[in-house]
Design a protein around this motif. Structure first.
Motif, PDB file in Angstrom:
ATOM      1  N   UNK A 347       8.115  14.953  68.600  1.00 33.54           N
ATOM      2  CA  UNK A 347       8.719  13.841  67.855  1.00 33.54           C
ATOM      3  C   UNK A 347      10.196  13.695  68.211  1.00 33.54           C
ATOM      4  N   UNK A 348      10.897  14.818  68.328  1.00 34.83           N
ATOM      5  CA  UNK A 348      12.319  14.762  68.676  1.00 34.83           C
ATOM      6  C   UNK A 348      12.535  14.077  70.021  1.00 34.83           C
ATOM      7  N   UNK A 349      11.586  14.239  70.944  1.00 38.03           N
ATOM      8  CA  UNK A 349      11.708  13.645  72.267  1.00 38.03           C
ATOM      9  C   UNK A 349      11.393  12.151  72.273  1.00 38.03           C
ATOM     10  N   UNK A 350      10.407  11.722  71.479  1.00 32.56           N
ATOM     11  CA  UNK A 350       9.909  10.348  71.621  1.00 32.56           C
ATOM     12  C   UNK A 350      10.393   9.391  70.543  1.00 32.56           C
ATOM     13  N   UNK A 351      10.974   9.873  69.462  1.00 30.90           N
ATOM     14  CA  UNK A 351      11.230   8.957  68.338  1.00 30.90           C
ATOM     15  C   UNK A 351      12.286   7.899  68.626  1.00 30.90           C
ATOM     16  N   UNK A 352      13.115   8.105  69.649  1.00 34.01           N
ATOM     17  CA  UNK A 352      14.089   7.078  70.019  1.00 34.01           C
ATOM     18  C   UNK A 352      13.408   5.809  70.528  1.00 34.01           C
ATOM     19  N   UNK A 353      12.136   5.908  70.866  1.00 32.44           N
ATOM     20  CA  UNK A 353      11.432   4.818  71.527  1.00 32.44           C
ATOM     21  C   UNK A 353      10.667   3.905  70.572  1.00 32.44           C
ATOM     22  N   UNK A 354      10.622   4.248  69.285  1.00 32.67           N
ATOM     23  CA  UNK A 354       9.730   3.534  68.366  1.00 32.67           C
ATOM     24  C   UNK A 354      10.478   3.100  67.103  1.00 32.67           C
ATOM     25  N   UNK A 355       9.802   2.233  66.323  1.00 34.15           N
ATOM     26  CA  UNK A 355      10.395   1.731  65.084  1.00 34.15           C
ATOM     27  C   UNK A 355       9.526   1.979  63.862  1.00 34.15           C
ATOM     28  N   UNK A 356       8.339   2.553  64.038  1.00 38.10           N
ATOM     29  CA  UNK A 356       7.511   2.855  62.867  1.00 38.10           C
ATOM     30  C   UNK A 356       6.690   4.108  63.130  1.00 38.10           C
ATOM     31  N   UNK A 357       6.165   4.692  62.075  1.00 32.46           N
ATOM     32  CA  UNK A 357       5.465   5.975  62.191  1.00 32.46           C
ATOM     33  C   UNK A 357       4.167   5.834  62.962  1.00 32.46           C
ATOM     34  N   UNK A 358       3.499   4.688  62.852  1.00 35.57           N
ATOM     35  CA  UNK A 358       2.255   4.498  63.604  1.00 35.57           C
ATOM     36  C   UNK A 358       2.531   4.516  65.107  1.00 35.57           C
ATOM     37  N   UNK A 359       3.593   3.814  65.503  1.00 31.64           N
ATOM     38  CA  UNK A 359       3.975   3.832  66.924  1.00 31.64           C
ATOM     39  C   UNK A 359       4.430   5.221  67.336  1.00 31.64           C
ATOM     40  N   UNK A 360       5.063   5.939  66.431  1.00 24.29           N
ATOM     41  CA  UNK A 360       5.486   7.308  66.717  1.00 24.29           C
ATOM     42  C   UNK A 360       4.272   8.192  67.020  1.00 24.29           C
ATOM     43  N   UNK A 361       3.217   8.028  66.224  1.00 25.04           N
ATOM     44  CA  UNK A 361       1.997   8.804  66.467  1.00 25.04           C
ATOM     45  C   UNK A 361       1.390   8.465  67.824  1.00 25.04           C
ATOM     46  N   UNK A 362       1.407   7.180  68.177  1.00 21.32           N
ATOM     47  CA  UNK A 362       0.854   6.786  69.479  1.00 21.32           C
ATOM     48  C   UNK A 362       1.676   7.370  70.635  1.00 21.32           C
ATOM     49  N   UNK A 363       2.982   7.492  70.428  1.00 20.34           N
ATOM     50  CA  UNK A 363       3.841   8.080  71.454  1.00 20.34           C
ATOM     51  C   UNK A 363       3.597   9.582  71.605  1.00 20.34           C
ATOM     52  N   UNK A 364       3.053  10.188  70.572  1.00 17.18           N
ATOM     53  CA  UNK A 364       2.805  11.640  70.605  1.00 17.18           C
ATOM     54  C   UNK A 364       1.445  12.001  71.184  1.00 17.18           C
ATOM     55  N   UNK A 365       0.519  11.033  71.233  1.00 16.94           N
ATOM     56  CA  UNK A 365      -0.873  11.404  71.497  1.00 16.94           C
ATOM     57  C   UNK A 365      -1.089  12.032  72.865  1.00 16.94           C
ATOM     58  N   UNK A 366      -0.403  11.535  73.911  1.00 15.97           N
ATOM     59  CA  UNK A 366      -0.695  12.040  75.251  1.00 15.97           C
ATOM     60  C   UNK A 366      -0.143  13.449  75.494  1.00 15.97           C
ATOM     61  N   UNK A 367       0.628  13.973  74.559  1.00 11.58           N
ATOM     62  CA  UNK A 367       1.057  15.364  74.672  1.00 11.58           C
ATOM     63  C   UNK A 367      -0.092  16.322  74.331  1.00 11.58           C
ATOM     64  N   UNK A 368      -1.108  15.790  73.660  1.00  6.78           N
ATOM     65  CA  UNK A 368      -2.237  16.623  73.224  1.00  6.78           C
ATOM     66  C   UNK A 368      -3.551  16.229  73.878  1.00  6.78           C
ATOM     67  N   UNK A 369      -3.602  15.003  74.384  1.00  5.23           N
ATOM     68  CA  UNK A 369      -4.812  14.536  75.059  1.00  5.23           C
ATOM     69  C   UNK A 369      -4.435  13.422  76.015  1.00  5.23           C
TER      70      UNK A 369
END
Length: 461
Positions: A347-369
């Protein structure tokens, strides 16, 4: 002692305009060390529901507007209302009216046909020397408040300034129905009196109720609160927001990925301002807030502005809290974070790129799959000798003595020089193969977080 109240009717969800009213009432009480009261105005027995009450309480909890007293329910205070109604009857400030609904409808139709403002004709109002009609048998009367006939009701509104309404414009208000149940405008008066409310902060759709309520308070010999009527919130088309067309339940904003502090920050700026300050905490808002700087003009809701503010609050939010919001969203997509990189670090790496928590989750997904890459991206970045080049780079990655961002970054320049390519010809295929997307933060940091074993697995799969 300042005492404010928020008094929603449980006939639906907690509306966005209601949250702003609650926010301003809450902030005024907090600013002055006063008391904020929550009161549920549930006298509309046909429309009030337990589900709506729960929606209000859930909404208040989600946005974090804590109340000092309540919730109080009007339906639990009927004995008190009946006692005050009897007091008004005994003092001549109220009277029984036996006009049926059909008679009243016929009267209003005749008045409208003559171009007159429809109103009750005070047929049953007692006056000196007046002969009242015979009381009809089997008819349960309503109780009407004996509104003053002459003069005006004047008050200094804390937002709108001086307001004067002639008593000639006011009807003899029904304060009790035929079954004895009290009506809204009357209950509000008794509640504000009993609860020692000093400042009534509410929407300006209540302005027409205020003179009626003031007259009842005067008849009871009760002190008058300060009234502050907030301007309405318009939708993005400049129309009055309606529950049916525009609004969603305030807790639905949580589902949209909006943080409660961002929503409150945004609502605070709808009709109030502190210079050019846009982004602030609720603590700052309480320190700055006053009624003098509340605008008397309507405000327009702008979803893009809300998202912009939400993005700022995401960047300032605690990483552990954001992880608790993101984790269940990933789980809904079948993604488990166990065994992968620490979610807070992602989250610390990707949160600069988004404006809402749903988009934040989508930015995190490829770190796990790994995502399924778009065919156009595969064709563009993995054509020709790109796959062989990626295999050679995987060997360099496998040989790194330490798996960290700096070490990975140190491979890029010499590898590109050896291959005779630009950085984009390395970075883009890497992203597509490892992440399934071309849109990521710095690829060295991404690879470092995903981990050596998983990166090599994705590169060679």
């Amino acid at each position: 002692m300042i005492r404010t109240r928020f008094a929603p009717s449980p006939t639906g969800f907690l509306h966005i305009g209601g949250v702003r009213t609650a926010l301003f009432s809450w902030a005024y009480a907090r600013k002055h060390g006063g008391t904020f009261v929550l009161r549920v105005e549930d006298t509309d027995l046909e429309r009030s529901t337990p589900e709506s009450v729960k929606a209000i309480l859930d909404g208040m909890h989600w946005v974090g507007l804590d109340y000092d007293e309540g919730p109080f329910y009007q339906t639990q205070r009927f004995d008190r209302y009946k006692a005050v109604i009897q007091q008004l009857l005994d003092t001549g400030h109220a009277y029984h009216c036996y006009m049926s609904k059909d008679e009243l409808d016929a009267l209003r139709a005749e008045q409208e046909a003559r171009g007159e403002k429809p109103r009750y004709n005070r047929l049953w109002r007692p006056e000196a020397g007046k002969n009242l009609p015979p009381v009809p048998e089997g008819v349960a009367p309503v109780v009407r408040f004996r509104n003053p006939v002459g003069g005006s009701v004047v008050w200094e509104d804390a937002v709108k300034g001086r307001i004067e309404i002639s008593n000639e414009e006011l009807d003899d208000l029904i304060i009790a129905r035929p079954d004895g149940s009290p009506t809204y405008n009357f209950c509000v008066v008794v509640d504000d009196w009993d609860m020692h409310i000093t400042h009534v902060i509410r929407g300006d759709d209540h302005v027409n109720n205020t003179p009626r309520q003031i007259n009842i308070l005067k008849a009871l010999g009760a002190p008058l609160p300060v009234y502050a009527h907030l301007p309405m919130i318009l939708n993005e088309n400049g129309q009055k927001m309606s529950k049916r067309r525009d609004a969603v339940s305030v807790v639905d904003y949580a589902g949209q990925g909006i943080l409660p502090e961002a929503l409150l920050n945004y609502l605070a700026r709808l009709g109030w301002g502190h210079g050019d300050d846009e982004f602030f905490s609720m603590q700052q808002f309480v320190e700055w807030f006053d009624l003098e700087n509340v605008s008397a003009s309507p405000s327009r809701f702008n979803h893009e502005k809300l998202l912009w503010l939400n993005g700022l609050h995401l960047k300032a939010a605690d990483l552990g809290r954001l992880a608790e919001l993101v984790r269940p969203r990933l789980a809904e997509s079948g993604i488990a974070t166990d065994g992968g990189p620490r979610l807070e670090d992602v989250i610390a790496l990707v949160r600069e790129r988004v404006q809402d928590v749903n988009a934040l989750a989508r930015e995190c997904d490829y770190f796990y799959r790994k995502r399924t890459a778009d065919s156009a991206d595969v064709e563009k970045h993995l054509a020709g000798d790109a796959p062989a080049r990626m295999a050679r780079f995987a060997e360099r990655l496998a040989a790194l003595p330490q798996w960290e961002t700096e070490a990975i970054h140190g491979l890029f320049k010499p590898f590109c020089a050896e291959e005779g390519i630009k950085m984009g010809q390395l970075g883009m295929p890497l992203r597509v193969l490892v992440c399934g997307t071309t849109q990521t933060p710095s690829v060295d940091a991404v690879l470092a977080l995903i981990g050596r074993d998983e990166v090599l697995r994705r590169l060679t799969a």
